[in-house]
Design a protein around this motif. Sequence first.
Motif, PDB file in Angstrom:
ATOM      1  N   ASP A  70       0.809  -1.222   0.000  1.00 17.39           N
ATOM      2  CA  ASP A  70       0.000   0.000   0.000  1.00 17.39           C
ATOM      3  C   ASP A  70       0.842   1.273   0.000  1.00 17.39           C
ATOM      4  OD1 ASP A  70      -2.573  -0.869  -0.304  1.00 17.39           O
ATOM      5  OD2 ASP A  70      -3.066  -0.907   1.818  1.00 17.39           O
ATOM      6  N   GLY A  71       2.132   1.137   0.185  1.00 12.77           N
ATOM      7  CA  GLY A  71       2.995   2.305   0.138  1.00 12.77           C
ATOM      8  C   GLY A  71       3.038   2.890  -1.261  1.00 12.77           C
ATOM      9  N   PHE A  72       3.013   4.216  -1.358  1.00 10.85           N
ATOM     10  CA  PHE A  72       3.123   4.947  -2.625  1.00 10.85           C
ATOM     11  C   PHE A  72       1.911   4.767  -3.529  1.00 10.85           C
ATOM     12  CE2 PHE A  72       7.364   3.361  -1.321  1.00 10.85           C
ATOM     13  CZ  PHE A  72       7.876   4.559  -0.867  1.00 10.85           C
ATOM     14  N   GLY A  73       0.772   4.381  -2.934  1.00 11.40           N
ATOM     15  CA  GLY A  73      -0.444   4.192  -3.723  1.00 11.40           C
ATOM     16  C   GLY A  73      -1.170   5.493  -3.990  1.00 11.40           C
ATOM     17  N   ARG A  74      -2.277   5.373  -4.715  1.00 16.24           N
ATOM     18  CA  ARG A  74      -3.091   6.541  -5.076  1.00 16.24           C
ATOM     19  C   ARG A  74      -4.509   6.091  -5.365  1.00 16.24           C
ATOM     20  NH1 ARG A  74      -2.988   8.822 -10.995  1.00 16.24           N
ATOM     21  NH2 ARG A  74      -4.515   7.131 -11.077  1.00 16.24           N
ATOM     22  N   TRP A  93      -1.549  12.697 -10.559  1.00 14.95           N
ATOM     23  CA  TRP A  93      -1.173  11.844  -9.435  1.00 14.95           C
ATOM     24  C   TRP A  93      -1.210  12.561  -8.096  1.00 14.95           C
ATOM     25  CZ3 TRP A  93       2.254  11.313  -5.442  1.00 14.95           C
ATOM     26  CH2 TRP A  93       2.394  10.031  -4.909  1.00 14.95           C
ATOM     27  N   VAL A  94      -0.790  13.801  -8.044  1.00 16.11           N
ATOM     28  CA  VAL A  94      -0.464  14.436  -6.774  1.00 16.11           C
ATOM     29  C   VAL A  94      -1.652  14.518  -5.824  1.00 16.11           C
ATOM     30  CG1 VAL A  94       0.335  16.558  -5.676  1.00 16.11           C
ATOM     31  CG2 VAL A  94       1.461  15.714  -7.733  1.00 16.11           C
ATOM     32  N   PRO A 129      -1.015   3.937 -10.367  1.00 17.42           N
ATOM     33  CA  PRO A 129      -0.125   3.598 -11.479  1.00 17.42           C
ATOM     34  C   PRO A 129       1.271   3.193 -11.037  1.00 17.42           C
ATOM     35  CG  PRO A 129      -0.214   5.961 -11.218  1.00 17.42           C
ATOM     36  CD  PRO A 129      -1.195   5.388 -10.219  1.00 17.42           C
ATOM     37  N   VAL A 130       2.008   2.611 -11.974  1.00 24.11           N
ATOM     38  CA  VAL A 130       3.433   2.393 -11.790  1.00 24.11           C
ATOM     39  C   VAL A 130       4.104   3.759 -11.703  1.00 24.11           C
ATOM     40  CG1 VAL A 130       5.528   1.442 -12.809  1.00 24.11           C
ATOM     41  CG2 VAL A 130       3.351   0.226 -13.073  1.00 24.11           C
ATOM     42  N   LEU A 131       4.983   3.932 -10.714  1.00 25.08           N
ATOM     43  CA  LEU A 131       5.623   5.225 -10.491  1.00 25.08           C
ATOM     44  C   LEU A 131       7.085   5.185 -10.895  1.00 25.08           C
ATOM     45  CD1 LEU A 131       4.249   6.027  -6.928  1.00 25.08           C
ATOM     46  CD2 LEU A 131       3.368   6.838  -9.112  1.00 25.08           C
TER      47      LEU A 131
END
Length: 285
Positions: free
Chosen positions: A165-169, A179-180, A219-221
Amino acid sequence: MNTTFDPAIRPAGCFDGDLDLFESQYAVPNGVSYNSWVILDEKAAVLDTVDSRKLEEWLANLEEILEGRAPDYLVIHHMEPDHAGGVRVLADKYPDMKLVGNAKTFPMLAAFTGLDYGDRALVVKEGEELSLGEHTLAFTMAPMVHWPEVMLSFEKASGTLFSADGFGRFGDADPDSPWVDEGRRYYLNIVGKYGVQVQALLKKAAALDIKRVCPLHGPVLSGEGLALASMALDGGFGEWAAVTASSHFCSAERQYRNPLEYGGQRTPTAQWTVTGSGCVILARE
């Protein structure tokens, strides 16, 4: 979703555009994605499952990707139901498949399913690796980001971090979608209260040669925010850049949990003042 970074790593996740409230409390007018991946090598591994709302679609995605192969492993990074909703179904479908998790994963799995998968469990620890052939997963424990059993895996050949769940959106998995705003709202709602644990995880991640991040939502970051400012400076568009953020209406938590834009109501005690702010200054050297 950007899927061109490695032909052996295939997306199998689903987008849920009909969900009104994520976890029955967070408005998601742009929907939410449940990400799952398949790595096809000498061994085949499925990374995470999806919410039960999307099981049928996800199983169809797996069938298309696997093309008749039986997966050797199911890697369970996180036991929350929106990511583990298909564990029992997949385990029943492929009885020879091993389940990969850590010491905290399998007691939770037994509690959720009422079944003991001990004879099929592959228990991994911090720093241990699982070779699939040319691809290798190295495991990192991330307790309380944001559940106690959470772990991440780093695929060494492609430089891909599967970050739970880290860095999700919130929203879809399209890298071209903004994204932001939804990323910030997701962070504050889902993992923001575990800042100490997130910082510990970032220290671990700093030691890895990460090319991209694949979270369980969104998305893939491969860069955002500070990266954009850095590129602007490198491109000669300025000597200095200020990357700022601020919160209003007394509480950033109130705004991001129940945004005014999504129908939240401003309380009588709300103030038109900035209650928290920050700034990072970047400079060309």
